[in-house]
Scaffold this motif. Structure first.
Motif, PDB file in Angstrom:
ATOM      1  N   GLY A 166      -4.802   1.167  -6.355  1.00 18.66           N
ATOM      2  CA  GLY A 166      -3.887   0.042  -6.451  1.00 18.66           C
ATOM      3  C   GLY A 166      -2.946   0.107  -7.627  1.00 18.66           C
ATOM      4  N   ASP A 176       0.813  -1.224   0.000  1.00 22.78           N
ATOM      5  CA  ASP A 176       0.000   0.000   0.000  1.00 22.78           C
ATOM      6  C   ASP A 176       0.840   1.265   0.000  1.00 22.78           C
ATOM      7  N   GLU A 181      -4.706   5.003  -4.425  1.00 20.81           N
ATOM      8  CA  GLU A 181      -5.927   4.464  -3.835  1.00 20.81           C
ATOM      9  C   GLU A 181      -6.599   3.427  -4.722  1.00 20.81           C
TER      10      GLU A 181
END
Length: 412
Positions: free
Chosen positions: A275, A268, A273
């Motif tokens: 990916g 992450d 956001e």
């Protein structure tokens, strides 16, 4: 010639030159003038300069001037510039604002203890950057030493190039680490030889053999006897490479957790956001910085420090006080001074500071007993609380409230 004859002549004959030699000379002058003008325009457009020829004695420094400077003058020679007052030049330098940033002073080098806990970092080129980040993270901790034993082009697939299970056994015996950090797999997106045949990436035979080599490496690094932190792999710019890395992280996580180690997931921290792969993201301080190189593979210094930050939290938890910077152990030599109030019989004038009010102070509120020792005041009418607690009777709801079910409603 008589005046009458002059008056009878044609005016054109009067203005005509008397000889052809004069006509030819005037034409030559006009021609040379036009050539000079054309040459001046050409020199101006092309930016050529004319070198002023000086005597040999004065040719210490040749001045180059443009044609316009030769024609109209102007321009200050370098000799005159050199003879300018030094004070004027100094004042101009002093008045110019300085844009050079002042670098912070370097941190003092902390000498490591002889019995410092060792963190062994092994793996490929990503592990090399993680070792740099951990070295920076524990630079001020005298009780922690980071030992880097990486090979940038290595992996678990090409054991003919570098056999990690064999090399790790001798490395572990040499270093004797307290914690082992592994980051490996970025170079393993290639065929693997199983029983003499080449298996494609992520095929069932490929995954089974890859899991076996992971277990061999974990056993060579101390197995369950030494804390193991396996740092996962980040996303990469290539979509196909990222897909394989996701699968590798899943295979590695399973084997590490089965062996009792801890898998550090950093995914992450290097995607957005949605990916998707990112070049720029937040560093350990929340500032937007460049995390990856232009090729989408290399990790920058800020990115390496960010990867190390994920592992740093677990390392500090495992090492405890040894990982803390500047830990001070209290003993009889450095106990802080504790103020002890004098006994009741001693001189009260010796008190240098205001004492806290004691709970047994009789002058607190004019009484000599605590609140719980005071008798309760007797009331003639029981309160709604007493009616509910003692008698089990709810007080009548007021008129107009939703829980007043009296019918017909009481008249005012």
């Amino acid at each position: 010639m008589r005046s009458a004859d002059i008056e009878n002549q044609n005016p054109r004959q009067l203005s005509r030159p008397k000889s052809r030699t004069g006509d030819r000379a005037g034409a030559l002058r006009k021609h040379h003038l036009l050539r000079l003008v054309a040459l001046a325009v050409l020199l101006t457009l092309t930016g050529l300069t004319v070198v002023q020829v000086q005597p040999a004695a004065a040719q210490e420094r040749v001045e180059r001037k443009s044609f316009l400077q030769l024609l109209f003058g102007g321009g200050q020679s370098s000799k005159k510039r050199e003879e300018a007052p030094a004070a004027a030049r100094t004042s101009r330098v002093n008045k110019a604002p300085s844009r050079r940033s002042i670098a912070p002073p370097p941190e003092p080098v902390v000498e490591k203890l002889e019995n410092a806990r060792k963190i062994l970092v092994v793996g490929d080129f990503l592990a090399n950057g993680t070792a740099d980040g951990l070295t920076e993270a524990f630079a001020q901790a005298p009780g922690v030493v980071v030992v880097e034993r990486t090979n940038g082009s290595s992996g678990l697939v090409r054991d003919d190039y570098y056999n990690w299970p064999e090399q790790a056994r001798s490395i572990f015996k040499e270093v004797q680490p307290s914690i082992v950090v592994v980051q490996l797999g970025s170079n393993d997106r290639q065929q693997l030889v199983v029983a003499g045949s080449r298996e494609p990436v992520r095929s069932p035979s490929w995954i089974a053999e890859y899991e076996r080599r992971i277990r061999l490496l974990i056993d060579a690094l101390g197995g369950a006897k030494t804390p193991l932190l396996w740092v996962g792999l980040p996303a990469f710019k290539s979509p196909s490479m990222t897909t394989d890395i996701v699968a590798l992280n899943g295979v590695i996580r399973k084997q590490v957790e089965m062996a009792g180690g801890e898998f550090i997931d950093i995914w992450d921290g290097f995607v957005d956001e949605d990916g998707k792969f990112i070049y720029t993201g937040s560093d350990i301080n929340g500032q937007q910085v460049r995390l990856r190189g232009s090729d989408g593979i290399i990790v920058t210094k800020a990115g390496r420090r960010k990867i190390a930050f994920y592992a740093e939290k677990s390392i500090r938890r495992l090492l405890g006080d040894a990982a803390n910077e500047g830990v001070t152990v209290l003993d009889t030599a450095n106990f802080p001074e504790i103020f002890m109030p004098p006994a009741p019989g001693e001189n009260q004038a010796a008190i240098q500071r205001t004492l806290p009010v004691a709970m047994t102070d009789p002058a607190l509120d004019g009484g000599s007993a605590l609140l719980a020792e005071m008798p309760a005041t007797a009331g003639l009418v029981r309160s709604p609380r007493d009616q509910l607690v003692l008698d089990g009777v709810l007080p009548a709801p007021p008129e107009g409230r939703v829980d007043n079910f009296a019918w017909p409603p009481d008249s005012p």
